[in-house]
Design a protein around this motif. Structure first.
Motif: not given
Length: 318
Positions: A20-37
């Motif tokens: 309802t309030r959140g999102l879990m992403l699968s992957g490494r945090s380094e990948q997330f920090l480089r992402s458009r999101r």
């Protein structure tokens, strides 16, 4: 329950499940920090609350580095994290103690990593906390149980940092229940005022106001001994490995209540079994978590059975 991520989803940064309030992403945090999101969320996260892999001398499944490599790795997150925070946002990082390999000597690696992180991100250190677990098993085993030359290591540090000297915070949101003696004092309206050995002077009416609870200290006593919660039962039923460094739910709840308000966004870049996301969900905060290990993601889904949403629900605010 949120849909299981397929194996191919975990090779890159992908949605694992939403609630309802959140999102879990699968992957490494380094990948997330480089992402458009991550770029879209710049300046929008109120609290980063996380327990990164500790700098242990023995490799764990959840991953850990040692020595200078750990310091460099940890410090590399400082600037990207700062970009994600609101102007009055906070970072709370749990760091355990480390020991020199094969020696009954403590390592300063965690402290060096923290100082490098603080310096690189130009953060203010707002306060240090201790999470004390009185039921923690004796460790390090060789020095405590076998040779009996050390006492057991039973606490972790939590470091509260912020780009601001006055980040959003209110201790009235985390008040403790008054002790019996304080309740009697409030009822009688009598106590011994005057000077104390500490040189403080206690006024005649200083403690007569009922504030609906006592201000907590920076030592949090939490026994992480629950062996029958839904997460544990589900992982055992499904044959999934338990995360070896699960934090008490109350720990995440304390800092989320203290440093955020409903609908603020909470981020955990090393989510593990996603205790942070579950606590944020319960407290009506939005949340975002990132985890690299497929099995830990699968086990964490059970925490959101009552709040699942379809993968295509566009009302989600992240």
């Amino acid at each position: 329950m949120p849909k299981r991520p397929v194996k191919s989803e975990l090779n890159t940064l992908k949605k694992a499940y939403i609630s309802t309030r959140g999102l879990m992403l699968s992957g490494r945090s380094e990948q997330f920090l480089r992402s458009r999101r991550a770029k879209r969320l710049g300046g929008k996260i109120q609290l980063i609350f996380t327990s990164p892999p500790f700098p242990l001398n023995h490799k764990k499944k959840y991953g850990n580095l040692t020595g200078d490599a750990y310091v460099d790795w940890f410090a590399s997150f400082a600037k990207p994290f700062r970009k994600l925070l609101t102007r009055d946002g906070s970072i709370v990082i749990e760091l355990g103690n480390a020991w020199e390999a094969g020696k009954p000597v403590m390592s300063t690696l965690a402290l060096r990593a923290l100082l490098a992180f603080q310096e690189r991100g130009d953060f203010n250190l707002c306060q240090q906390f201790i999470c004390y677990n009185p039921a923690r098993l004796p460790s390090p085993a060789q020095w405590v149980n076998v040779e009996r030359i050390r006492v057991k290591d039973s606490y972790t540090h939590l470091w509260w940092l912020s780009p601001s000297e006055r980040p959003k915070a209110d201790n009235r949101r985390v008040l403790k229940q008054y002790s019996d003696s304080m309740l009697r004092l409030l009822s009688s309206n009598k106590y011994n005022s005057g000077h104390r050995p500490s040189q403080h002077r206690i006024g005649e009416k200083s403690f007569l106001k009922n504030n609906n609870g006592a201000i907590p200290s920076n030592v949090l006593i939490l026994s992480n001994t629950n062996s029958t919660d839904p997460y544990l039962k589900y992982c055992r039923k499904e044959g999934l490995p338990l995360h070896p460094a699960r934090m008490p739910t109350q720990l995440a709840e304390f800092f989320i209540k203290f440093l955020t308000t409903p609908r603020n966004l909470v981020f955990d870049p090393f989510a593990g079994s996603n205790t942070t996301g579950a606590a944020a969900e319960t407290l009506k905060r939005r949340w975002l978590s990132v985890e690299a290990e497929r099995d830990y993601i699968l086990g964490s889904r059970v925490r959101f059975r009552a709040t699942r949403r379809g993968q295509n629900d566009k009302r989600r605010a992240l």
